[in-house]
Each structure stands twice: as structure tokens, then as C-alpha cells.
Write an enzyme that holds these catalytic residues in place. Sequence first.
Site, mmCIF file in Angstrom:
data_model
loop_
_atom_site.group_PDB
_atom_site.id
_atom_site.type_symbol
_atom_site.label_atom_id
_atom_site.label_comp_id
_atom_site.label_asym_id
_atom_site.label_seq_id
_atom_site.Cartn_x
_atom_site.Cartn_y
_atom_site.Cartn_z
ATOM 1 N N ASP A 49 -60.279 -10.898 -42.245
ATOM 2 C CA ASP A 49 -61.472 -10.429 -42.959
ATOM 3 C C ASP A 49 -62.763 -10.731 -42.201
ATOM 4 O OD1 ASP A 49 -59.807 -9.485 -44.865
ATOM 5 O OD2 ASP A 49 -60.811 -10.454 -46.559
ATOM 6 N N ASN A 92 -58.939 -4.302 -45.075
ATOM 7 C CA ASN A 92 -58.833 -4.507 -46.527
ATOM 8 C C ASN A 92 -59.807 -5.609 -46.957
ATOM 9 O OD1 ASN A 92 -57.903 -4.056 -49.089
ATOM 10 N ND2 ASN A 92 -55.937 -5.095 -48.821
ATOM 11 N N GLY A 94 -62.697 -6.693 -48.722
ATOM 12 C CA GLY A 94 -63.679 -6.382 -49.768
ATOM 13 C C GLY A 94 -64.998 -7.095 -49.518
ATOM 14 N N ASP A 315 -59.391 -16.145 -58.156
ATOM 15 C CA ASP A 315 -58.450 -16.182 -57.032
ATOM 16 C C ASP A 315 -57.532 -17.393 -57.121
ATOM 17 O OD1 ASP A 315 -59.364 -13.871 -56.045
ATOM 18 O OD2 ASP A 315 -60.354 -14.703 -54.264
ATOM 19 N N GLU A 343 -56.234 -7.107 -53.621
ATOM 20 C CA GLU A 343 -55.432 -6.626 -52.492
ATOM 21 C C GLU A 343 -54.231 -5.814 -52.965
ATOM 22 O OE1 GLU A 343 -57.161 -9.269 -52.583
ATOM 23 O OE2 GLU A 343 -57.784 -9.934 -50.590
ATOM 24 N N HIS A 389 -52.339 -11.825 -48.989
ATOM 25 C CA HIS A 389 -52.267 -13.203 -48.507
ATOM 26 C C HIS A 389 -52.001 -14.206 -49.625
ATOM 27 C CE1 HIS A 389 -56.835 -13.736 -49.341
ATOM 28 N NE2 HIS A 389 -56.427 -12.639 -49.909
ATOM 29 N N ARG A 390 -52.621 -13.995 -50.788
ATOM 30 C CA ARG A 390 -52.466 -14.992 -51.854
ATOM 31 C C ARG A 390 -51.054 -14.961 -52.458
ATOM 32 N NH1 ARG A 390 -56.877 -17.431 -51.522
ATOM 33 N NH2 ARG A 390 -58.804 -16.286 -51.224
ATOM 34 N N LYS A 414 -55.161 -12.887 -43.369
ATOM 35 C CA LYS A 414 -56.410 -12.404 -43.975
ATOM 36 C C LYS A 414 -57.393 -13.563 -44.158
ATOM 37 C CE LYS A 414 -57.676 -9.085 -47.553
ATOM 38 N NZ LYS A 414 -59.017 -9.386 -47.950
#
Length: 646
Positions: A49, A92, A94, A315, A343, A389-390, A414
Site C-alpha cells: 500500500d 488495492n 484504499g 480492522d 479488501e 492481508h487481515r 499489503k
Amino acid sequence: MKFADLPQFLSASGTLGLPGSKSISNRVLLLAALAEGVTEVRDLLSSDDTARMLEALHVLGVAVQSLGAGAWRVEGVAGGFPVKEAALFLGNAGTAFRPLAAVLALVGGDYRLEGVERMHERPIGDLVDALRQLGAEIDYLGNPGYPPLHVKPAQIRAGRTLKVRGDVSSQFLTGLLMALPLAGETITVEVVGELISKPYIEITLATMARFGVVVQRDGWRAFTVLAGSRYVSPGTIYVEGDASSASYFLALGAIGGGPVRVEGVGKDSIQGDVRFAEALGQMGALIEMGPNWMEASRPEGGLVGIDLDCNHIPDAAMTLATTALFAKGATTLRNIASWRVKETDRIAAMAAELRKLGAVVEEGEDYIRVIPVERLVSPPEGIDTYDDHRMAMCFSLAAFGTPLRINDPHCVAKTFPDYFERFASVTKAAPVIAIDGPSASGKGTVAGRVAAALGFSYLDSGALYRLTALAACRAGVAWDDEPAVAAIAAQLDVVFEGEDIFLDGALVGDAIRTEEMSAGASKVAVMPAVREALLFRQRVFNKAPGLVGDGRDMGSVVFPKAQLKVFLTASAEARAERRYKQLIEKGFSANLADLLEDLRQRDERDAQRSVAPLRQEPDAKLLDTTHLTVEQAVKQVLDWAAEALK
Ligand code: DC
């Protein structure tokens, strides 16, 4: 498809420095670019990112230079970008797409902004509508309301009040606020609807303040940027550690014993996700905090489920969903509708993957409820990560309950490229003793006794190749038909119960120990697709309290991180004799000379094959049993184990 196979871990403890916050990194980069003066950014996150943002700034003509070790020098352009026409690819990210769209719409120029397919499914219409109220000219290049966008030069009409929706993504308000000082006049933004993810707005306001712009506010309802506001470099700015990334390690401490301490973020943080520690505390975890660090440990009696409104930690709340697997009672996470436009649709993805582990999950439009089970199951197809990723990081926690395969783990890049190495550094994996060696070297007997002495499980990996050969034979599949044999290997319905093995529900007994099946196993074992199909099946044995595995490639391929590797061998003559005695005892007929010849051929095939050939690993200990009794060999391995597992 790539995967990460995680052994079950027994405990977690240790200290680690966190990578920089993604949210702060990208905000700081953009404001440094827009500011007057040069900014030195320290501890910037190195990830996909931030790479997208750095690349975009470079394309826009901003001088950005790496100074090494996470430090960057950004020459501010004081308002407008030198490049007035450009196409930007933002992946991707944001945190790059939304603020850049807002800024570019106000600075004037002809810009195209696009991202990966998923970015084009993430809504941006509310931000575009707000910018259009200022006179910005923005076209949708794909579906209305979604990226990609075409931003055109426009006459910006300031001096008014704008409205923006706050209930889809707080990044719309963030983007607008960061762009408004470029309009040059006083503008008030009114938030329509309940503002979600408020802590991210706090990060935006705090970062803008570091660059000299103080936003006037009326609670969470209205924000005013005054005429004359302009960004000025603070000189050097440090990026805090990522509080969302901290959540995985705090959770590790809470479920795996702890203490696990994260450094780089703490009580004084501007990131809302530090409040994840409170949520974990509500689950019973023992939390300690300093200005710049946090620490979590498991409470006596374990964690308990909670019912929580997660608006303030959208998150990090994902981490609670997998932590819930190890709590008593159900955990309900509410007010998480924004998960659906991240995502991936994170509510759906989380529910689907938790169910694969055996958990009972209820999902609604804006909530998820997780009811844990006593024993997690390890899905043979692995946990899918949805390019999120999360998802990958959250599900690594499940390895406290079972060995686990995580598919496409590289998505962690990411925000946290070396996540799995850090994970390994604070977790203690269930130990493995890998015993490899040629046929009939006695390693099965030794391995079985060592396992019994230590209370570990025992994996006879050769049996899996023998079972594959037997199942192929029964299905009328030729041993050299690689795709067909691999398909059989992948679907083997095998249950190991103590010394007994069941294939398709029926006891196998000595049917896999015949010379015919020895030959068949040796043939199917040379085929890469067969070995691949059996790989994870072997790795699921890597569970608490430990494993002794015997075979040809335990130490080289299946368990390369084994705490102890033994290469157990004996002369071909001694081995032929042992096999001869074994067969005669079991009532089979046998011929010593033929057995010796067979063994030599099999040794040759095992050693010469291109995949996972039999060889002594450089870090394996050699045990030649030609002149040893079984007891002596077992004692030697146990002595080495006592040393290696200390
Ligand atoms: O150890 P065993 O004799 O039961 O093994 C049967 C066959 O399977 C042997 O020819 C080698 C092969 N094998 C293998 O290739 N890799 C392993 N890890 C175990 C066995």
C-alpha cells in the site's frame, strides 16, 4: 497456489518491534508531498500500500527519495503537482486511492486513477458526490459509483458547506479533509448519517495538525477547514507502529500464554486500534501498557467470549473473531457493516473460513457471532485468504488449536511483509523429531518407541505411500499413472488409530506390508504430484505435544524446521536380514538373496529420484544401527532429543 503450513503452536511469548502504521504512513506521505518544505519521514511502513502511494507521488512529479532503513525524504510541492496529466495505478490501496482522488480533483489537472479488480468493486460515489458539490469534474470510467475515475481540470467553487456520507467508509471524509486546504477558502463538511470508524478521522486530524492545519470541529457532525490553511513540513516526522498489526501479537499473548510485548505503539498513540487492547482485556486478557508499548498475557482460567460494538476498532475487530475460537462462550462483534466493503467482504469471508475450522458462526448484515468448539479441525484444502492481508494474519492464530494451511499467504505484504517470520519468532511450535533412512533400517521401530517414550504422536510416512499404492491397486489404477495416483493420494480416506490403520473404514493390517506393496510404494513415491498430494496430510501430524516422523524426506521436505533430525541407517546386508526375519515371523515366505537385491534397487530408486531423494541432511545426526540393538538406538535418539528439545 502457494501456501504457508503452520504447525500447531504450544505457546507464545516475546517482544517485537512493529512495522509502521499503514494509515499514518500514507497520510504522512501525501501531506509531505503537498506541504511547503522538505520532510524526512522516519519508520515508514514498507508494504504494497505504501509502495502504491510512493509510486503515485513519483508519477505526479514529487521528488521522493529513500534514505534507507525506513527513512524517506519528500520534497513538498506546496499545493499543485508538477505533472498535470497522468494515469495512476493504485492497486488495492484504499488509503492511497480515496485521498488522492480528492486531492487531484481540487488541484487541477487531468488524471486517471485505477486499481485492481477488487478496488473497482469498492464504492467511492459518496466522495465523488461531495467533490462535485465543489465543482470538481469527475467521470466514472467503469461502473457509476466505483473506480476507475477520470478527474478533469475544473473550476473549484469554495466558500460553502458540503455534505458527505459517513456511514460507508470514513476514508471519504479523510480524503475530503486532507484535500480541502487546497481549495483556499473556508469550507465546512457536514457528515450525513452515523460516522463509522471515527478513530481513523482522529488520525487524519492529528496528522493534518502535524503539518500545520488545524481543523475546527463540531463533534463528529461538522468539520471546518479555514481559508488560508496550508500544509507546512514539520521537518522530521516519525510514523508510529501499526496498531492494527499489533492486534495479532497481543492476541497471541492472550491465547498462547504470553507475555507478548509489541513496541512502537502504546498509550500515547493517535491510532484508534490501540483500543483493541481494551477489547482483549474484556475477554479477560491481562494487558499492560506504556507510552510506546503494549503487552498481553493469558489470564488464569482462559479467555471468555464478549458482545462488543466494534465501530471504534473496525480492522482490529477481525482479530477478535479468530481469538474467539479460544474463548469460553460465544463472541458477538457488532456494528461492522464496513467489513463488507473492505479488501473483500470480510464478514462473509470470516464466516466461511471459521466454519471450515469447525466453529459455529452466525452472520448478519452488520454483525458476526462466533461459537467456539472444543477441538478445531484442519481443512485439507486450507484456509482461503481472499487477497486480504487481515484474513491471513487473523487465521494464523487458529494454529494454536490445530496445524493449519493458509493459502496465498503473500497477501500480508499489503501491510506486513514479514508477518509469518515475526509470527514464528514469538510462537513455540509443537516439536518434531524427523527420522529418515533407507528401507528396513529399523527406523519405524525406533521412531515408534521414541514417540511412546516422549508421549508424542508418531507418523509412519512410508505407510501413506504404501496406502496410496494399495488404494491405486484396488481402484485398478496403474502405479505409473501419475495424475490418477495423485488423485487417489489426495482423497485417501485414512484413519490412524494407535498401531491400527483404517483405509475406507476397514482395518488394513499387513496388506500394505507385503513385498508387492513395498515395490508399489517405492514406485508411486517417485512422482512429484503424489508427494505434493501427501504433503499437508503429513504436516497435520505436527501438533501438540510433539511428533516423531519417520520416512525419507521428513527432515528435508516435510518438516525442514524439525528440532531434531536423525539419519538412521544400517548396512544393506543387516537390513535384508532384519526384513527376512520380520517376514518369516509374520508367516510370509522369503528369500534372503532376493530381499537384498530388492533393497538395493529400492535404495537406488529412493536416492536417485529427482524429488525429495533420500539423503542425509547437513543438520541431521547419523545413526548407524548395523551393530546396535533397538534399545541402544532408541536411547541414542532420546539422548539427542533431550538436548534438542530443551
Ligand atoms: O519406509 P517404508 O518402507 O514403509 O516406505 C515405503 C516407500 O515409500 C519407500 O519405497 C519409500 C517411500 N517413502 C518416501 O518416498 N518418502 C517417505 N517420507 C516415506 C516413504
